[in-house]
Motif scaffolding. Structure first.
Motif, PDB file in Angstrom:
ATOM      1  N   GLU A 108      34.953  48.566  36.157  1.00 45.02           N
ATOM      2  CA  GLU A 108      34.618  48.767  37.573  1.00 45.02           C
ATOM      3  C   GLU A 108      34.373  47.431  38.264  1.00 45.02           C
ATOM      4  OE1 GLU A 108      31.318  51.040  40.342  1.00 45.02           O
ATOM      5  OE2 GLU A 108      31.549  51.641  38.249  1.00 45.02           O
ATOM      6  N   GLU A 109      33.696  46.525  37.562  1.00 43.97           N
ATOM      7  CA  GLU A 109      33.410  45.202  38.128  1.00 43.97           C
ATOM      8  C   GLU A 109      34.698  44.427  38.387  1.00 43.97           C
ATOM      9  OE1 GLU A 109      31.098  41.062  36.939  1.00 43.97           O
ATOM     10  OE2 GLU A 109      30.994  42.785  35.601  1.00 43.97           O
TER      11      GLU A 109
ATOM     12  N   TYR B  10      39.174  42.611  41.992  1.00 45.97           N
ATOM     13  CA  TYR B  10      40.578  42.681  42.404  1.00 45.97           C
ATOM     14  C   TYR B  10      40.677  43.129  43.863  1.00 45.97           C
ATOM     15  CZ  TYR B  10      45.481  43.836  42.655  1.00 45.97           C
ATOM     16  OH  TYR B  10      46.801  43.877  43.043  1.00 45.97           O
ATOM     17  N   LYS B  11      39.947  44.180  44.199  1.00 46.44           N
ATOM     18  CA  LYS B  11      39.968  44.691  45.569  1.00 46.44           C
ATOM     19  C   LYS B  11      39.428  43.663  46.554  1.00 46.44           C
ATOM     20  CE  LYS B  11      39.618  49.573  44.363  1.00 46.44           C
ATOM     21  NZ  LYS B  11      38.762  50.760  44.428  1.00 46.44           N
ATOM     22  N   HIS B  12      38.388  42.960  46.163  1.00 43.29           N
ATOM     23  CA  HIS B  12      37.782  41.959  47.036  1.00 43.29           C
ATOM     24  C   HIS B  12      38.794  40.852  47.383  1.00 43.29           C
ATOM     25  CE1 HIS B  12      34.833  39.174  48.695  1.00 43.29           C
ATOM     26  NE2 HIS B  12      35.332  38.254  47.895  1.00 43.29           N
TER      27      HIS B  12
ATOM     28  N   ARG C 108      32.317  35.185  40.811  1.00 43.68           N
ATOM     29  CA  ARG C 108      31.085  35.181  41.618  1.00 43.68           C
ATOM     30  C   ARG C 108      29.852  35.483  40.765  1.00 43.68           C
ATOM     31  NH1 ARG C 108      32.186  39.149  46.350  1.00 43.68           N
ATOM     32  NH2 ARG C 108      32.657  40.457  44.586  1.00 43.68           N
ATOM     33  N   THR C 109      29.870  35.061  39.485  1.00 44.33           N
ATOM     34  CA  THR C 109      28.764  35.366  38.597  1.00 44.33           C
ATOM     35  C   THR C 109      27.836  34.185  38.362  1.00 44.33           C
ATOM     36  OG1 THR C 109      30.142  34.860  36.685  1.00 44.33           O
ATOM     37  CG2 THR C 109      30.006  37.168  37.358  1.00 44.33           C
ATOM     38  N   GLU C 110      28.319  32.963  38.558  1.00 45.50           N
ATOM     39  CA  GLU C 110      27.450  31.822  38.326  1.00 45.50           C
ATOM     40  C   GLU C 110      27.844  30.660  39.227  1.00 45.50           C
ATOM     41  OE1 GLU C 110      28.621  29.391  34.565  1.00 45.50           O
ATOM     42  OE2 GLU C 110      28.895  31.503  34.063  1.00 45.50           O
ATOM     43  N   MET C 111      26.862  29.801  39.460  1.00 46.29           N
ATOM     44  CA  MET C 111      27.079  28.612  40.262  1.00 46.29           C
ATOM     45  C   MET C 111      27.240  27.436  39.318  1.00 46.29           C
ATOM     46  SD  MET C 111      27.198  27.530  43.444  1.00 46.29           S
ATOM     47  CE  MET C 111      26.250  28.652  44.440  1.00 46.29           C
TER      48      MET C 111
ATOM     49  N   PRO D 164      49.624  48.880  39.467  1.00 44.62           N
ATOM     50  CA  PRO D 164      48.552  49.887  39.458  1.00 44.62           C
ATOM     51  C   PRO D 164      48.256  50.447  38.071  1.00 44.62           C
ATOM     52  CG  PRO D 164      50.082  50.323  41.253  1.00 44.62           C
ATOM     53  CD  PRO D 164      50.676  49.220  40.424  1.00 44.62           C
ATOM     54  N   GLU D 165      49.261  50.552  37.219  1.00 48.25           N
ATOM     55  CA  GLU D 165      49.035  51.033  35.854  1.00 48.25           C
ATOM     56  C   GLU D 165      48.169  50.057  35.065  1.00 48.25           C
ATOM     57  OE1 GLU D 165      49.786  54.000  34.291  1.00 48.25           O
ATOM     58  OE2 GLU D 165      50.235  54.580  36.350  1.00 48.25           O
ATOM     59  N   GLN D 166      48.396  48.785  35.264  1.00 49.56           N
ATOM     60  CA  GLN D 166      47.607  47.752  34.578  1.00 49.56           C
ATOM     61  C   GLN D 166      46.155  47.794  35.047  1.00 49.56           C
ATOM     62  OE1 GLN D 166      48.542  45.609  32.148  1.00 49.56           O
ATOM     63  NE2 GLN D 166      46.503  44.688  32.088  1.00 49.56           N
ATOM     64  N   ARG D 167      45.938  48.069  36.329  1.00 50.70           N
ATOM     65  CA  ARG D 167      44.580  48.100  36.886  1.00 50.70           C
ATOM     66  C   ARG D 167      43.739  49.237  36.310  1.00 50.70           C
ATOM     67  NH1 ARG D 167      47.194  46.746  41.711  1.00 50.70           N
ATOM     68  NH2 ARG D 167      46.928  48.810  42.602  1.00 50.70           N
ATOM     69  N   LYS D 168      44.379  50.257  35.748  1.00 48.08           N
ATOM     70  CA  LYS D 168      43.622  51.371  35.169  1.00 48.08           C
ATOM     71  C   LYS D 168      42.752  50.920  34.001  1.00 48.08           C
ATOM     72  CE  LYS D 168      46.742  55.051  36.559  1.00 48.08           C
ATOM     73  NZ  LYS D 168      47.681  56.096  36.132  1.00 48.08           N
ATOM     74  N   SER D 169      43.111  49.812  33.369  1.00 54.64           N
ATOM     75  CA  SER D 169      42.337  49.319  32.222  1.00 54.64           C
ATOM     76  C   SER D 169      41.192  48.390  32.636  1.00 54.64           C
ATOM     77  CB  SER D 169      43.264  48.586  31.246  1.00 54.64           C
ATOM     78  OG  SER D 169      43.775  47.413  31.851  1.00 54.64           O
TER      79      SER D 169
END
Length: 83
Positions: free
Chosen positions: A69-70, A75-77, A29-32, A61-66
């Protein structure tokens, strides 16, 4: 009435010279990006493939720690995970 911007944008597909392209935001969701009808469907499939690989890679979940924030928000979205 067709938007003038729509008519002047050139397709971003490889070596494509067509105009009158369709807009498509990348999965981050960074560019069109703009694609003709033929390349639009090709890039939608590629976008889905890249998103699926991102989600699968970060399912643990361990992989997501790396993740930044963006990236974690992305991922959550896409997974609708709230934890």
């Amino acid at each position: 009435m067709i938007d003038k911007h729509f008519l002047i944008k050139k397709c971003e597909g490889n070596n494509c010279k067509l105009r009158g392209s369709r807009p498509l935001k990348n999965w981050k969701r960074t560019e069109m990006n703009w694609y003709c009808e033929e390349h639009f469907h090709e890039y939608v499939a590629l976008r889905k493939q890249k998103l699926s690989a991102f989600i699968e890679k970060n399912r643990d979940p361990e992989q997501r720690k790396s993740l930044s924030e963006e990236e974690l928000n992305l991922y959550k979205h896409y997974t609708e995970e709230n934890s």
